[in-house]
Design an enzyme around this catalytic site. Structure first.
Site, PDB file in Angstrom:
ATOM      1  N   LYS A   3      -0.889   7.860   7.078  1.00 47.05           N
ATOM      2  CA  LYS A   3      -1.490   8.530   5.913  1.00 47.05           C
ATOM      3  C   LYS A   3      -2.469   9.589   6.385  1.00 47.05           C
ATOM      4  O   LYS A   3      -3.380   9.307   7.170  1.00 47.05           O
ATOM      5  CB  LYS A   3      -2.241   7.514   5.050  1.00 47.05           C
TER       6      LYS A   3
HETATM    7  O1  G3P Z   1      -4.620   4.862  -2.670  1.00 46.83           O
HETATM    8  C1  G3P Z   1      -5.673   5.705  -3.084  1.00 46.83           C
HETATM    9  C2  G3P Z   1      -6.674   4.948  -3.740  1.00 46.83           C
HETATM   10  O2  G3P Z   1      -7.066   3.851  -2.967  1.00 46.83           O
HETATM   11  C3  G3P Z   1      -7.845   5.674  -4.279  1.00 46.83           C
HETATM   12  O3  G3P Z   1      -8.164   4.900  -5.340  1.00 46.83           O
HETATM   13  O4  G3P Z   1      -9.555   3.683  -6.890  1.00 46.83           O
HETATM   14  O5  G3P Z   1     -10.583   4.821  -4.914  1.00 46.83           O
HETATM   15  O6  G3P Z   1      -9.668   6.166  -6.802  1.00 46.83           O
HETATM   16  P1  G3P Z   1      -9.588   4.900  -6.012  1.00 46.83           P
END
Ligand code: G3P
Length: 225
Positions: free
Chosen positions: A87
């Site tokens: 990633k």
């Molecule tokens: O996979 C991306 C994700 O983990 C970001 O999520 O909840 O931090 O916006 P968030």
């Protein structure tokens, strides 16, 4: 739609991998942080051993410059396995790293995508997956459905081999909208999947079926008839 678990919690991965139809596991440094100072590679290898080699495992680099990202990728591929999707956040350093990794035939997931240009550049650089951040876009007043729909349109129009791996969800409604906009895959915290199936109205339907059956057959199940 394919669902991946966006977590590095081994207990959750074990538990929910058995229950739900899961296509893989994703994480990033913020998700890893929730687990404390884990033995990183042992932990990632444990995730791999839980999900097996036919599911996808996506691990994010932590270096900030291209050379460092490539070194991180090399180390991940050596210490975990060659099938891992590396990633990479799509910024200037990241897009250069994506191009390089794809020229070496490495699996790549382009992440931290908030705009059409980021996604389109990542596709053109050969990313296998692009991860648009649904909830974060909404928080910024952007339209994630429109952005995801553009990616889906471009993939179909120009036959890109990229898959949309929508991410950053806070509820099932967002996931459904991402799906309808054209995202073939979504990575979610397991709590969203659990919430989708653990609802009072579902419990009520099951309790009603149970009561009606028992009113005729008592505790005798179909298997015992
Ligand atoms: O996979 C991306 C994700 O983990 C970001 O999520 O909840 O931090 O916006 P968030």
């Amino acid at each position: 739609m394919k669902y991946l678990l966006d977590t590095a919690n081994l207990e959750d991965i074990r538990r929910y991998y058995e229950i739900f139809p899961i296509a893989g596991v994703t994480s990033n440094p913020s998700i890893v942080k929730k687990e404390g100072k884990i033995d990183f590679f042992a932990h990632m290898n444990e995730i791999r051993s839980i999900i097996g080699t036919d599911k996808s495992l996506h691990i994010q680099v932590t270096a900030l410059d291209t050379a460092g990202m490539l070194k991180d990728a090399d180390r991940i591929l050596t210490k975990v396995d060659k099938d891992v999707y590396i990633k990479i956040p799509v910024n200037m350093e990241g897009i250069k790293a994506i191009k390089e990794l794809k020229s070496q035939g490495v699996n790549v997931t382009a992440t931290a995508i908030y705009s059409k240009m980021q996604g389109l550049l990542a596709m053109e650089a050969g990313a296998d997956y692009i991860a648009p951040y649904y909830n974060r876009m909404e928080n910024m007043g952007l339209d994630p459905e429109d952005i995801i729909a553009s990616f889906a349109e471009m993939i179909a129009l120009y036959d890109y081999k990229t898959t949309i791996l929508a991410a950053s969800f806070k509820n099932a409604g967002q996931v459904n909208k991402a799906h309808l906009a054209g995202a073939q895959t979504a990575t979610l915290d397991p709590s969203i999947l659990v919430a989708a199936l653990k609802q009072p109205y579902i419990e009520k339907a099951v309790a009603d079926f149970d009561a009606d059956w028992k009113s005729i057959y008592g505790d005798c199940t179909i298997a015992e008839l």
